[in-house]
Design an enzyme around this catalytic site. Structure first.
Site, PDB file in Angstrom:
ATOM      1  CG  MET A  41      40.595  55.633  96.023  1.00  0.00           C
ATOM      2  SD  MET A  41      41.030  54.824  94.497  1.00  0.00           S
ATOM      3  CE  MET A  41      39.515  54.970  93.578  1.00  0.00           C
ATOM      4  CE1 TYR A  43      37.120  66.686  92.242  1.00  0.00           C
ATOM      5  CE2 TYR A  43      35.137  65.451  91.735  1.00  0.00           C
ATOM      6  CZ  TYR A  43      35.923  66.579  91.591  1.00  0.00           C
ATOM      7  OH  TYR A  43      35.493  67.600  90.792  1.00  0.00           O
ATOM      8  CG  HIS A  48      33.726  59.945  99.631  1.00  0.00           C
ATOM      9  ND1 HIS A  48      33.656  60.599  98.427  1.00  0.00           N
ATOM     10  CD2 HIS A  48      34.405  58.795  99.385  1.00  0.00           C
ATOM     11  CE1 HIS A  48      34.271  59.890  97.502  1.00  0.00           C
ATOM     12  NE2 HIS A  48      34.726  58.784  98.040  1.00  0.00           N
ATOM     13  CE  LYS A 160      29.002  53.713  93.255  1.00  0.00           C
ATOM     14  NZ  LYS A 160      30.418  53.639  93.219  1.00  0.00           N
ATOM     15  CD  GLN A 164      36.336  48.955  98.013  1.00  0.00           C
ATOM     16  OE1 GLN A 164      37.088  49.132  97.072  1.00  0.00           O
ATOM     17  NE2 GLN A 164      35.744  49.954  98.652  1.00  0.00           N
ATOM     18  CB  VAL A 187      24.804  58.648  99.860  1.00  0.00           C
ATOM     19  CG1 VAL A 187      24.186  60.022  99.678  1.00  0.00           C
ATOM     20  CG2 VAL A 187      24.999  58.336 101.336  1.00  0.00           C
ATOM     21  CG  MET A 195      25.820  60.616  95.624  1.00  0.00           C
ATOM     22  SD  MET A 195      26.157  62.092  96.537  1.00  0.00           S
ATOM     23  CE  MET A 195      24.642  62.961  96.247  1.00  0.00           C
TER      24      MET A 195
HETATM   25  P1  AMP Z   1      36.224  55.717  96.944  1.00  0.00           P
HETATM   26  O1  AMP Z   1      36.803  57.050  97.274  1.00  0.00           O
HETATM   27  O2  AMP Z   1      35.412  55.688  95.714  1.00  0.00           O
HETATM   28  O3  AMP Z   1      37.271  54.624  97.001  1.00  0.00           O
HETATM   29  O4  AMP Z   1      35.206  55.383  98.112  1.00  0.00           O
HETATM   30  C1  AMP Z   1      35.602  55.419  99.469  1.00  0.00           C
HETATM   31  C2  AMP Z   1      34.514  54.785 100.299  1.00  0.00           C
HETATM   32  O5  AMP Z   1      33.305  55.493 100.100  1.00  0.00           O
HETATM   33  C3  AMP Z   1      34.243  53.329  99.892  1.00  0.00           C
HETATM   34  O6  AMP Z   1      34.028  52.558 101.069  1.00  0.00           O
HETATM   35  C4  AMP Z   1      33.008  53.444  99.064  1.00  0.00           C
HETATM   36  O7  AMP Z   1      32.209  52.276  99.090  1.00  0.00           O
HETATM   37  C5  AMP Z   1      32.289  54.581  99.769  1.00  0.00           C
HETATM   38  N1  AMP Z   1      31.315  55.191  98.869  1.00  0.00           N
HETATM   39  C6  AMP Z   1      31.519  55.603  97.591  1.00  0.00           C
HETATM   40  N2  AMP Z   1      30.369  56.053  97.045  1.00  0.00           N
HETATM   41  C7  AMP Z   1      29.416  55.917  97.993  1.00  0.00           C
HETATM   42  C8  AMP Z   1      28.023  56.208  98.055  1.00  0.00           C
HETATM   43  N3  AMP Z   1      27.362  56.718  97.017  1.00  0.00           N
HETATM   44  N4  AMP Z   1      27.353  55.931  99.191  1.00  0.00           N
HETATM   45  C9  AMP Z   1      28.000  55.399 100.261  1.00  0.00           C
HETATM   46  N5  AMP Z   1      29.313  55.111 100.269  1.00  0.00           N
HETATM   47  C10 AMP Z   1      30.014  55.366  99.165  1.00  0.00           C
END
Ligand code: AMP
Length: 301
Positions: A41, A43, A48, A160, A164, A187, A195
């Site tokens: 998503m 940012y 990521h 994280k 999901q 991470v 994060m």
């Molecule tokens: P999001 O943009 O929050 O939907 O996350 C996109 C992808 O990044 C998803 O597969 C999340 O699980 C992964 N993600 C988000 N935060 C972290 C993190 N701290 N460490 C590893 N992967 C992450």
């Protein structure tokens, strides 16, 4: 089309047209290239970027989608305020060698009247599913659409969001998607906070208090390492850590098995120690995915 930005900070190609996206990926695969896909998503933070780096290592072409998906947000949730910064994201993606950023418009993803949804049963009803009705239905629907638009060899998800990732893995198995789901480690910030794009919602005091989430997971891990297998003993120690921070309002703290996502009385096998809490206006989640057996515990993935 740049096919490899490794070592050089090339800006990725930006595609917003759905048909063009699919055409480019199909063409790459016809040419014998492997394709890695990271749905996000946006940012971006280092979580990521770690998924993109892994995808870069394992594939010829790396596609990242940035789409704040309205169907996975509840009516009172933060869809509108969700942080967005496409320019910054493109630069960061370029630094880790991403080839293509797919950024489709909401109205093209869900042209009205939109009527088709994908639902994974059972494992979406516990943990976050119990507190965010319709959330996983939105996630599995958009990921299905993205998998059709970006027919990759591998898709990368973060541990994280353990529920999901496991829901998507099950959907891929049940619906025979020809795509490998790769789950990558969480991470963290130096003080352990996972994060998240939503960490920007935290004020200074809230940011400090939010470290209680990871601290409570560490307490669970330490107890398991010492041989404790009784779920309720572990959960009460976790609550004790969270309760020390009045700014942290827990939503759930659970230990579930990775297959059924159901709470366990006795902790063994592949499990997720998971929690969600409100801190200020942020809703934060974190977890440890573990294999627990007679030998001890191993951190997954
Ligand atoms: P999001 O943009 O929050 O939907 O996350 C996109 C992808 O990044 C998803 O597969 C999340 O699980 C992964 N993600 C988000 N935060 C972290 C993190 N701290 N460490 C590893 N992967 C992450």
């Amino acid at each position: 089309m740049p096919i490899c930005g490794r070592g050089e900070a090339l800006m990725p190609e930006l595609i917003s047209d759905l048909k063009e996206m699919r055409r480019v990926v199909k063409e790459a695969r016809r040419a014998g290239k492997t394709v890695g896909f990271v749905p996000t998503m946006g940012y971006f933070h280092r979580g990521h970027l770690s998924l993109m780096e892994r995808a870069r290592e394992e594939n010829d072409l790396v596609v990242v989608s940035i789409f704040v998906n309205p169907t996975q947000f509840g009516p009172t949730e933060d869809f509108r305020e969700y942080p967005r910064d496409l320019e910054r994201d493109l630069a960061l993606a370029g630094e880790v060698g991403v080839d293509i950023v797919f950024h489709p418009p909401v109205e093209d993803m869900y042209p009205p009247p939109y009527r088709t949804y994908v639902e994974v049963e059972g494992i979406t009803e516990t943990l976050c599913g119990a507190f965010r009705p319709g959330h996983f239905r939105g996630v599995t629907t958009v990921v299905t659409k993205l998998f059709h638009l970006v027919p990759a060899d591998r898709a990368y998800f973060g541990a994280k969001d353990a529920q999901q990732a496991l829901v998507i893995r099950k959907m891929v198995e049940d619906l025979n998607f020809d795509i490998e789901v790769v789950i990558c480690p969480t991470v963290r910030e130096e003080d352990g906070l996972a994060m998240s794009s939503r960490n920007v919602y935290l004020g200074e005091e809230e940011r400090r208090a939010a470290t209680a989430l990871y601290r409570s997971l560490c307490v669970a891990r330490d107890l398991l390492e010492k041989g404790e297998r009784n779920s309720s003993s572990i959960l009460s120690e976790m609550h004790r850590v969270l309760d020390e921070e009045p700014l942290v309002r827990p939503e759930y703290v659970e230990i579930v098995d990775c297959q059924e996502m159901r709470p366990l009385d006795r902790v063994e096998g592949e499990v997720v120690v998971a929690l969600a809490a409100r801190v200020g206006r942020a809703r934060l989640i974190d977890n440890l995915m573990l294999r627990v057996d007679e030998e001890g515990i191993t951190l997954l993935p």
